[in-house]
Design an enzyme around this catalytic site. Structure first.
Site, PDB file in Angstrom:
ATOM      1  N   ASN A  97      -0.342  -9.441  -5.640  1.00 33.31           N
ATOM      2  CA  ASN A  97       0.976  -9.427  -5.019  1.00 33.31           C
ATOM      3  C   ASN A  97       1.183 -10.732  -4.267  1.00 33.31           C
ATOM      4  OD1 ASN A  97       1.604  -6.746  -5.827  1.00 33.31           O
ATOM      5  ND2 ASN A  97       0.302  -5.972  -4.195  1.00 33.31           N
ATOM      6  N   VAL A 106      -1.394  -8.306   3.036  1.00 35.01           N
ATOM      7  CA  VAL A 106      -2.487  -9.043   3.685  1.00 35.01           C
ATOM      8  C   VAL A 106      -2.430 -10.505   3.224  1.00 35.01           C
ATOM      9  CG1 VAL A 106      -4.980  -9.221   4.016  1.00 35.01           C
ATOM     10  CG2 VAL A 106      -3.914  -6.963   3.779  1.00 35.01           C
ATOM     11  N   HIS A 110      -5.817 -12.057  -2.747  1.00 34.73           N
ATOM     12  CA  HIS A 110      -6.705 -11.028  -3.286  1.00 34.73           C
ATOM     13  C   HIS A 110      -6.172 -10.528  -4.607  1.00 34.73           C
ATOM     14  CE1 HIS A 110      -3.727  -9.198  -0.586  1.00 34.73           C
ATOM     15  NE2 HIS A 110      -3.712  -8.154  -1.398  1.00 34.73           N
TER      16      HIS A 110
HETATM   17  P1  AMP Z   1      -1.366  -6.197  -0.740  1.00 38.76           P
HETATM   18  O1  AMP Z   1      -0.185  -5.301  -0.540  1.00 38.76           O
HETATM   19  O2  AMP Z   1      -1.439  -6.748  -2.134  1.00 38.76           O
HETATM   20  O3  AMP Z   1      -1.466  -7.244   0.334  1.00 38.76           O
HETATM   21  O4  AMP Z   1      -2.622  -5.253  -0.635  1.00 38.76           O
HETATM   22  C1  AMP Z   1      -3.372  -5.072   0.533  1.00 38.76           C
HETATM   23  C2  AMP Z   1      -4.345  -3.968   0.254  1.00 38.76           C
HETATM   24  O5  AMP Z   1      -5.345  -4.012   1.237  1.00 38.76           O
HETATM   25  C3  AMP Z   1      -3.752  -2.564   0.266  1.00 38.76           C
HETATM   26  O6  AMP Z   1      -3.975  -1.934  -0.982  1.00 38.76           O
HETATM   27  C4  AMP Z   1      -4.526  -1.882   1.405  1.00 38.76           C
HETATM   28  O7  AMP Z   1      -4.804  -0.516   1.132  1.00 38.76           O
HETATM   29  C5  AMP Z   1      -5.788  -2.708   1.465  1.00 38.76           C
HETATM   30  N1  AMP Z   1      -6.482  -2.718   2.744  1.00 38.76           N
HETATM   31  C6  AMP Z   1      -5.957  -2.944   3.973  1.00 38.76           C
HETATM   32  N2  AMP Z   1      -6.925  -2.919   4.906  1.00 38.76           N
HETATM   33  C7  AMP Z   1      -8.086  -2.680   4.256  1.00 38.76           C
HETATM   34  C8  AMP Z   1      -9.439  -2.534   4.673  1.00 38.76           C
HETATM   35  N3  AMP Z   1      -9.810  -2.633   5.961  1.00 38.76           N
HETATM   36  N4  AMP Z   1     -10.382  -2.288   3.731  1.00 38.76           N
HETATM   37  C9  AMP Z   1     -10.028  -2.175   2.438  1.00 38.76           C
HETATM   38  N5  AMP Z   1      -8.773  -2.304   1.974  1.00 38.76           N
HETATM   39  C10 AMP Z   1      -7.808  -2.555   2.875  1.00 38.76           C
END
Ligand code: AMP
Length: 126
Positions: A97, A106, A110
Site C-alpha cells: 500500500n 505505517v 512493507h
Molecule cells: P498498511 O495499511 O499497508 O500500512 O499496513 C499496516 C499493517 O501493519 C496492518 O495490516 C496492521 O495490521 C499491521 N500492524 C500494525 N501494527 C503491527 C504490529 N505491532 N505487529 C504486526 N503488525 C502490525
C-alpha cells in the site's frame, strides 16, 4: 533525503520500533536486508509483513533511494518467506500500500504476503 512530495521518515513509526526491538513481533525470518513477521490483524490464513531494514517510507521511497543490493536482497527475502511458508505451489499474493488511496497506515515500506486460501478479487468492489 526522501523523494519529493513525501514526508521525511518517522523514526518512531511502529515498524522502526519493531526493528529496534522496542516492540515485540511474531518473527518468521530475518537477514541482512529484511525482517518478516506475522501481521497483528491477519486478513487471510497467512498474512505476513516483510519490511526492509533500511529507513524507507514507502515503495516509491525504497525504489528511489535503496541500493541495488538492498532491493535485490529485500525482493529475494519476500520469495524465500513465501517458499518457507509452503505458499509457492498453492500460490499467494503480495501487496504494498502506498499513500492515502493505497491505504498505507505505517510509514515504513512493507510488503503484505497473503495466502492459505483462494484470495478472491484483487481489489474489492465499492
Ligand atoms: P498498511 O495499511 O499497508 O500500512 O499496513 C499496516 C499493517 O501493519 C496492518 O495490516 C496492521 O495490521 C499491521 N500492524 C500494525 N501494527 C503491527 C504490529 N505491532 N505487529 C504486526 N503488525 C502490525
Amino acid at each position: 533525503m526522501p523523494i519529493s512530495g513525501l514526508p521525511p521518515y518517522d523514526d518512531n513509526n511502529i515498524f522502526a520500533r519493531i526493528l529496534r526491538g522496542e516492540i515485540p513481533s511474531n518473527k518468521l525470518f530475518e537477514n541482512e536486508w529484511a525482517l518478516a513477521f506475522h501481521d497483528i490483524n491477519p486478513q487471510a490464513p497467512v498474512h505476513v509483513l516483510i519490511i526492509p531494514k533500511g529507513k524507507y517510507c514507502s515503495f516509491a521511497d525504497f525504489s528511489a533511494q535503496a541500493s541495488e543490493a538492498e532491493i535485490v536482497g529485500f525482493t529475494r527475502a519476500v520469495v524465500v518467506v513465501a517458499r518457507d511458508l509452503g505458499l509457492e505451489a498453492p500460490g499467494y499474493r503480495i501487496l504494498a500500500n502506498q499513500g492515502e488511496h493505497g491505504g498505507q497506515e505505517v510509514p515504513h515500506f512493507h510488503v503484505h504476503l497473503f495466502g492459505g486460501r483462494p484470495l478472491g478479487r484483487m481489489v474489492p468492489r465499492e
